[in-house]
Design a protein around this motif. Structure first.
Motif, PDB file in Angstrom:
ATOM      1  N   GLY A 111       0.820  -1.205   0.000  1.00  0.00           N
ATOM      2  CA  GLY A 111       0.000   0.000   0.000  1.00  0.00           C
ATOM      3  C   GLY A 111       0.852   1.253   0.000  1.00  0.00           C
ATOM      4  N   GLU A 112       1.907   1.246   0.811  1.00  0.00           N
ATOM      5  CA  GLU A 112       2.791   2.413   0.887  1.00  0.00           C
ATOM      6  C   GLU A 112       3.579   2.601  -0.409  1.00  0.00           C
ATOM      7  OE1 GLU A 112       3.618   2.468   5.723  1.00  0.00           O
ATOM      8  OE2 GLU A 112       5.125   1.602   4.367  1.00  0.00           O
ATOM      9  N   VAL A 113       4.046   1.499  -0.993  1.00  0.00           N
ATOM     10  CA  VAL A 113       4.812   1.591  -2.243  1.00  0.00           C
ATOM     11  C   VAL A 113       3.903   2.083  -3.379  1.00  0.00           C
ATOM     12  CG1 VAL A 113       6.011   0.244  -4.013  1.00  0.00           C
ATOM     13  CG2 VAL A 113       6.528  -0.130  -1.589  1.00  0.00           C
ATOM     14  N   ARG A 114       2.703   1.545  -3.468  1.00  0.00           N
ATOM     15  CA  ARG A 114       1.761   1.971  -4.513  1.00  0.00           C
ATOM     16  C   ARG A 114       1.445   3.468  -4.379  1.00  0.00           C
ATOM     17  NH1 ARG A 114      -1.923  -1.592  -3.807  1.00  0.00           N
ATOM     18  NH2 ARG A 114      -1.421  -2.957  -5.574  1.00  0.00           N
ATOM     19  N   HIS A 115       1.260   3.921  -3.151  1.00  0.00           N
ATOM     20  CA  HIS A 115       0.951   5.327  -2.900  1.00  0.00           C
ATOM     21  C   HIS A 115       2.110   6.220  -3.339  1.00  0.00           C
ATOM     22  CE1 HIS A 115      -0.947   8.772  -1.007  1.00  0.00           C
ATOM     23  NE2 HIS A 115       0.154   9.004  -0.302  1.00  0.00           N
ATOM     24  N   ALA A 116       3.355   5.788  -3.056  1.00  0.00           N
ATOM     25  CA  ALA A 116       4.532   6.571  -3.447  1.00  0.00           C
ATOM     26  C   ALA A 116       4.610   6.705  -4.964  1.00  0.00           C
ATOM     27  CB  ALA A 116       5.804   5.910  -2.912  1.00  0.00           C
ATOM     28  N   PHE A 117       4.335   5.618  -5.679  1.00  0.00           N
ATOM     29  CA  PHE A 117       4.339   5.663  -7.142  1.00  0.00           C
ATOM     30  C   PHE A 117       3.283   6.637  -7.655  1.00  0.00           C
ATOM     31  CE2 PHE A 117       6.897   1.757  -7.280  1.00  0.00           C
ATOM     32  CZ  PHE A 117       7.628   1.949  -8.443  1.00  0.00           C
ATOM     33  N   SER A 118       2.072   6.522  -7.142  1.00  0.00           N
ATOM     34  CA  SER A 118       0.969   7.349  -7.654  1.00  0.00           C
ATOM     35  C   SER A 118       1.198   8.824  -7.350  1.00  0.00           C
ATOM     36  CB  SER A 118      -0.364   6.882  -7.075  1.00  0.00           C
ATOM     37  OG  SER A 118      -0.385   7.014  -5.670  1.00  0.00           O
ATOM     38  N   LYS A 119       1.763   9.141  -6.190  1.00  0.00           N
ATOM     39  CA  LYS A 119       2.023  10.538  -5.831  1.00  0.00           C
ATOM     40  C   LYS A 119       3.062  11.183  -6.735  1.00  0.00           C
ATOM     41  CE  LYS A 119       1.101  12.647  -2.381  1.00  0.00           C
ATOM     42  NZ  LYS A 119       0.150  13.743  -2.089  1.00  0.00           N
ATOM     43  N   GLY A 122       3.838   7.897 -11.194  1.00  0.00           N
ATOM     44  CA  GLY A 122       4.196   6.587 -11.724  1.00  0.00           C
ATOM     45  C   GLY A 122       3.108   5.582 -11.420  1.00  0.00           C
ATOM     46  N   ASN A 123       3.383   4.330 -11.680  1.00  0.00           N
ATOM     47  CA  ASN A 123       2.418   3.289 -11.327  1.00  0.00           C
ATOM     48  C   ASN A 123       3.112   1.957 -11.083  1.00  0.00           C
ATOM     49  OD1 ASN A 123       2.476   3.500 -14.485  1.00  0.00           O
ATOM     50  ND2 ASN A 123       1.810   1.418 -14.057  1.00  0.00           N
ATOM     51  N   LEU A 124       2.530   1.195 -10.177  1.00  0.00           N
ATOM     52  CA  LEU A 124       3.059  -0.120  -9.819  1.00  0.00           C
ATOM     53  C   LEU A 124       2.712  -1.111 -10.922  1.00  0.00           C
ATOM     54  CD1 LEU A 124       4.577  -1.113  -7.321  1.00  0.00           C
ATOM     55  CD2 LEU A 124       2.400  -1.856  -6.367  1.00  0.00           C
ATOM     56  N   GLY A 125       3.681  -1.959 -11.298  1.00  0.00           N
ATOM     57  CA  GLY A 125       3.455  -2.947 -12.343  1.00  0.00           C
ATOM     58  C   GLY A 125       3.308  -4.342 -11.759  1.00  0.00           C
TER      59      GLY A 125
END
Length: 248
Positions: A111-119, A122-125
């Protein structure tokens, strides 16, 4: 990096790491913990532990702090269990990003990694989406003031895979992950203490970023590295020395 050195990048990253030394130490202790739990507390027979301890000592961590972490991980003292998790995604300009984590709670971490990407735009693959681009290597980096010829001779004699002299005169000594510590020890013994040394993941192809993309990329990396569960962040972002210097 293709065409230019890592030198400006290293200086930029070190400045940020110095400001977050306590958090860096926590991450290093987790790495030591997992290395012990995976292959035992004997550094002589556990290369991953030797590398983790070497990194911690290089960051001026106290030896007794390291020893306590090893005792906790080996069950002599009570500690926390961590597991290794890798996330892959895309950053600014379609850059490939790989994030290695040590966590005791996968749901929190993703959840934290996905949030960092979106902020950071970027986006999680998915698993395997960018990992194929990277290979594990050892890199020892030296400032432009180093004696190139003497270092090259010592490095090749020590068993280095390659020696790259960059445009600014800085030098990168490349090793296999297995020979990294042996080469480093030999070079230090020969009087060549590296300014930066690590076993890392290097991309086969790079994606060049302009100033705007570079700023977004560094923001993404900073967000990810600021997460407690994130150990390392790798990308194929190619940022010129001039742009990197401008980010300081």
């Amino acid at each position: 990096m293709a065409g230019h050195s890592k030198w400006a990048n290293i200086k930029h990253r070190k400045a940020g790491q110095d400001a977050k030394r306590g958090k860096i130490f926590t991450k290093m202790l987790r790495e030591i913990t997992v290395a012990v739990k995976t292959s035992g507390p004997d550094a002589a027979s556990n290369p991953a532990l030797r590398t983790a301890v070497d990194k911690a000592l290089g960051a001026n961590m106290r030896r007794d702090t390291i020893d306590t972490a090893i005792k906790k991980a080996s069950g002599v003292l009570e500690g926390v269990n961590y597991e290794v998790v890798r996330y892959e995604g895309y950053g600014p300009g379609g850059t490939a990003v790989m994030v290695d984590c040590l966590t005791d709670n996968r749901n929190r971490t993703v959840g934290e990694v996905r949030h960092a990407f979106s902020k950071a735009g970027g986006n999680l693959g998915t698993d395997g989406s960018v990992a194929y681009l990277f290979s594990k290597i050892g890199i020892l980096s030296y400032a432009p003031s180093v004696d190139e010829d003497a270092l090259m001779e010592a490095a090749l004699e020590a068993g280095a895979e390659d020696v790259i002299v960059n445009d600014d005169g800085s030098v990168d000594v490349m090793t296999t992950p297995e020979s990294y510590l042996e080469v480093k020890d030999a070079l230090v013994a020969a009087g060549f203490e590296p300014d930066n040394a690590e076993v890392t993941m290097q991309a086969a192809t790079m994606t060049e970023l302009d100033a705007e993309g570079a700023e977004k990329m560094m923001r993404l990396i900073d967000r990810l590295e600021d997460l407690d569960d994130v150990q390392n962040v790798y990308s194929n972002a190619d940022i010129s020395d001039e742009i990197m210097e401008g980010l300081d």
